[in-house]
Design a protein around this motif. Structure first.
Motif, PDB file in Angstrom:
ATOM      1  N   GLU A 192     -24.658   4.101 -56.806  1.00 24.77           N
ATOM      2  CA  GLU A 192     -23.423   3.228 -56.757  1.00 24.77           C
ATOM      3  C   GLU A 192     -23.963   1.692 -56.552  1.00 24.77           C
ATOM      4  OE1 GLU A 192     -20.206   3.791 -57.234  1.00 24.77           O
ATOM      5  OE2 GLU A 192     -20.842   5.758 -57.620  1.00 24.77           O
ATOM      6  N   ARG A 194     -24.421  -2.044 -55.287  1.00 23.91           N
ATOM      7  CA  ARG A 194     -24.107  -2.539 -53.742  1.00 23.91           C
ATOM      8  C   ARG A 194     -24.648  -3.836 -53.629  1.00 23.91           C
ATOM      9  NH1 ARG A 194     -24.603   1.116 -48.728  1.00 23.91           N
ATOM     10  NH2 ARG A 194     -24.105  -1.297 -47.735  1.00 23.91           N
ATOM     11  N   LEU A 226     -19.052  -6.706 -58.554  1.00 24.72           N
ATOM     12  CA  LEU A 226     -18.808  -6.583 -57.159  1.00 24.72           C
ATOM     13  C   LEU A 226     -18.199  -7.613 -56.546  1.00 24.72           C
ATOM     14  CD1 LEU A 226     -22.763  -5.436 -56.672  1.00 24.72           C
ATOM     15  CD2 LEU A 226     -20.617  -3.906 -56.373  1.00 24.72           C
TER      16      LEU A 226
END
Length: 353
Positions: A192, A194, A226
């Motif tokens: 994922e 980040r 993000l």
């Protein structure tokens, strides 16, 4: 215009070794026929460009060919030398390489560009430090830069605001982003995407194993996604109301500016320099209530949170906790109230003015 395009073709072929006519046309935003005419013109001018046929063919320059950078206009030279002088490269541990590149460019540029190239650097200074703020610890930035460029996995000991102790994470670094003079690592943890703020990295180990990144991952696209996800996340920014000593307004604005989530700090109900208490009322939209409380308590002589009520209550609890902690054995007794701040209604009056 054509001279600029010819120089661009040479630089592209120097950088990419081999490009097809279609690839050059796409980068230059011209037709393939124009590219073929330009390549022919370069060859006629003595530039050793040749074509390779076949599936992996394209145009290329003979190995070892170097072109003088004589096509730079004055403004282009100014921008190039000023941009390469920014200390972002120093943060990345590339100061020596930047100086070397500048010396090589200066040696290949014509004499007429020497003076214009330095003018922009003489009249523009970039100070990326925030007012009244400690600089971020970017000790690990050069190592992360190498890990990202070499696509190697890293082990981070990272202390987030929610953690009492650093937590170890295995991270696949995609790249680094500077945002508002704060550096962030963009990467993947357990598949994922980040972000990690470099100032919160306590320990770092670059591992001898390849990073496991999605084949289509691109730094700018992942960062934008993000950031959009954070800015559109639930819990919209709340408007905080402040009462500020007029003489300290500039200081308070500067201290709060990095925390603003949207828009600018606004002045409310202000008629003239200040009201009869010597204060002004400000409001701003913030996401990080804890950070706002910290700034306001740090400037408690000059600013008071007047709303919303729950934020005032949190500020009072934080102040009480701090008072208990610092009133232990050996602590100095609290100072007497300042003249003009005592009286039966002192608890309801602003602590500024």
């Amino acid at each position: 215009m054509r001279a600029d395009r010819l120089l661009t073709i040479m630089l592209l072929l120097r950088t990419h070794a081999r490009l097809t006519a279609a690839e050059l046309a796409g980068r230059l935003e011209v037709s393939e026929r124009t590219v073929l005419r330009d390549v022919e013109a370069l060859s006629s001018a003595g530039v050793p460009v040749y074509a390779e046929r076949g599936r992996h063919g394209g145009f290329a320059l003979l190995p070892g060919f170097r072109a003088d950078v004589t096509g730079l206009a004055d403004t282009e030279a100014q921008v190039l030398f000023a941009y390469l002088g920014l200390d972002t490269f120093g943060d990345l541990g590339l100061s020596r390489e930047v100086r070397s590149a500048l010396h090589k460019l200066a040696a290949s540029a014509p004499d007429r560009l020497a003076a214009p190239a330095g003018r922009l650097r003489d009249v523009v200074h970039v100070d990326r430090r925030r007012w009244f703020a400690e600089p971020d610890d970017i000790t690990h930035l050069p190592a992360l830069r190498r890990a990202a460029t070499e696509r190697r996995r890293v082990r981070l000991a990272y202390r987030s605001p929610r953690d009492d102790e650093p937590v170890t994470r295995m991270v696949d670094p995609l790249g680094l982003v500077e945002n508002g003079n704060r550096w962030y690592l963009v990467g993947y943890h357990r598949g994922e995407p980040r972000t990690w703020r470099l100032a919160r990295v306590r320990r770092l180990q670059v591992l001898d194993e390849p990073a496991r990144l999605p084949p289509d991952a691109r730094l700018v696209a992942v960062w934008d996604e993000l950031r959009h996800r954070f800015e559109s996340s639930p819990g919209p920014a709340a408007t905080v109301h402040l009462r500020v000593r007029a003489s300290a307004e500039a200081t308070v604005r500067t201290a709060l500016q990095p925390l603003l989530a949207a828009g600018e700090l606004r002045v409310r109900h202000r008629e003239g320099p200040a009201d009869d208490t010597g204060t002004v009322e400000l409001s701003g939209d913030f996401r990080l209530a804890r950070a706002v409380i910290g700034v306001c308590l740090g400037l408690a002589d000059d600013v008071e949170i007047t709303g919303p009520a729950d934020l005032r209550a949190r500020a009072a609890m934080t102040a009480a906790t701090a008072a208990r902690r610092y009133q232990g054995p050996g602590a100095e007794p609290p100072a007497s109230p300042s003249p003009g701040r005592s009286g039966p209604d002192s608890a309801d009056r602003p602590t500024v003015g």
